[in-house]
Design a protein around this motif. Structure first.
Motif, PDB file in Angstrom:
ATOM      1  N   PHE A 162       0.832  -1.187   0.000  1.00  0.00           N
ATOM      2  CA  PHE A 162       0.000   0.000   0.000  1.00  0.00           C
ATOM      3  C   PHE A 162       0.878   1.252   0.000  1.00  0.00           C
ATOM      4  CE2 PHE A 162      -2.419   3.341   2.148  1.00  0.00           C
ATOM      5  CZ  PHE A 162      -3.618   3.299   1.444  1.00  0.00           C
TER       6      PHE A 162
ATOM      7  N   TRP B 105      -4.917  10.050  -1.445  1.00  0.00           N
ATOM      8  CA  TRP B 105      -5.578   8.809  -1.800  1.00  0.00           C
ATOM      9  C   TRP B 105      -4.572   7.674  -1.664  1.00  0.00           C
ATOM     10  CZ3 TRP B 105     -10.298   7.639  -4.790  1.00  0.00           C
ATOM     11  CH2 TRP B 105     -11.231   8.672  -4.699  1.00  0.00           C
TER      12      TRP B 105
ATOM     13  N   ARG C 236      -3.180   0.412  -3.794  1.00  0.00           N
ATOM     14  CA  ARG C 236      -2.791  -0.908  -3.314  1.00  0.00           C
ATOM     15  C   ARG C 236      -2.464  -1.784  -4.511  1.00  0.00           C
ATOM     16  NH1 ARG C 236      -5.379  -5.951  -1.586  1.00  0.00           N
ATOM     17  NH2 ARG C 236      -7.398  -5.162  -2.264  1.00  0.00           N
TER      18      ARG C 236
ATOM     19  N   ASN D 263      -7.347   1.632  -6.570  1.00  0.00           N
ATOM     20  CA  ASN D 263      -7.402   3.002  -6.091  1.00  0.00           C
ATOM     21  C   ASN D 263      -8.160   2.965  -4.764  1.00  0.00           C
ATOM     22  OD1 ASN D 263      -6.606   5.611  -6.571  1.00  0.00           O
ATOM     23  ND2 ASN D 263      -8.306   6.105  -7.917  1.00  0.00           N
ATOM     24  N   VAL D 264      -7.651   3.650  -3.750  1.00  0.00           N
ATOM     25  CA  VAL D 264      -8.270   3.612  -2.426  1.00  0.00           C
ATOM     26  C   VAL D 264      -8.626   5.044  -2.014  1.00  0.00           C
ATOM     27  CG1 VAL D 264      -8.022   2.877  -0.032  1.00  0.00           C
ATOM     28  CG2 VAL D 264      -6.858   1.592  -1.848  1.00  0.00           C
TER      29      VAL D 264
ATOM     30  N   GLY E 278     -11.403   4.800   2.456  1.00  0.00           N
ATOM     31  CA  GLY E 278     -11.018   3.395   2.481  1.00  0.00           C
ATOM     32  C   GLY E 278     -11.722   2.528   1.457  1.00  0.00           C
TER      33      GLY E 278
ATOM     34  N   GLN F 155     -12.069   0.719  -1.880  1.00  0.00           N
ATOM     35  CA  GLN F 155     -11.125   0.249  -2.884  1.00  0.00           C
ATOM     36  C   GLN F 155     -11.837  -0.056  -4.189  1.00  0.00           C
ATOM     37  OE1 GLN F 155      -8.265  -2.651  -1.587  1.00  0.00           O
ATOM     38  NE2 GLN F 155      -8.584  -2.095   0.547  1.00  0.00           N
TER      39      GLN F 155
END
Length: 154
Positions: free
Chosen positions: A105, A116, A119, A135-136, A140, A142
């Motif tokens: 991450f 942002w 991961r 993209n997270v 939180g 994802q």
């Protein structure tokens, strides 16, 4: 004794496959061919994966450098892609397992608001390796952004 980098070191050589880029604003995936090469570095303390792909007919390239710190049991991946990262290199850290692969991450600055996350899940396999990038959001959530499937070249 098997070291944590051995499954990635075993990937040394040439690879090909496909990549899907998921763009939220488009609502669909853009598929393209991808080629890659895997090379050990620095007395096999690191492994480098270089890849090339296309989006809307334009060539793009990226790399990942895999490292592992045994004293802290920490996986580290340095990633750059001239479409996703521009001129920046992201450092991602996390866990890895001989069966589960890499789960790392990192973060990047948003145009406005909080950073942002990004991961990367990397599942090395001698015949078919899977790379998934998410993209997270700051909340939180994802969202799959890239999925790359690589097979060893003949």
């Amino acid at each position: 004794m098997i070291t944590q980098l051995e499954p990635v070191l075993a990937l040394q050589g040439q690879w090909q496959g496909h990549s899907q880029l998921y763009l939220a604003e488009v609502g669909s995936a853009a598929r393209s061919g991808v080629t890659a090469s895997v090379t050990p570095m620095l007395d096999q303390h690191f492994v480098r994966l270089d890849y090339q792909w296309q989006h809307e007919g334009q060539p793009h390239q990226g790399f990942m450098i895999f490292g592992y710190q045994p004293t802290s049991d920490l996986a580290c991946l340095h990633w750059a892609d001239n479409w996703h990262m521009g001129r920046d290199i992201m450092v991602l850290k996390g866990t890895l397992g001989l069966d589960t692969g890499w789960n790392v991450f990192g973060t990047y600055a948003a145009a406005s608001g909080p950073d942002w996350g990004w991961r990367i899940k990397f599942k090395p396999d001698p015949q078919q390796t899977l790379v998934s990038m998410f993209n997270v959001s700051p909340d939180g959530i994802q969202t799959l952004a890239v999925e790359m499937v690589l097979q060893r070249s003949a």
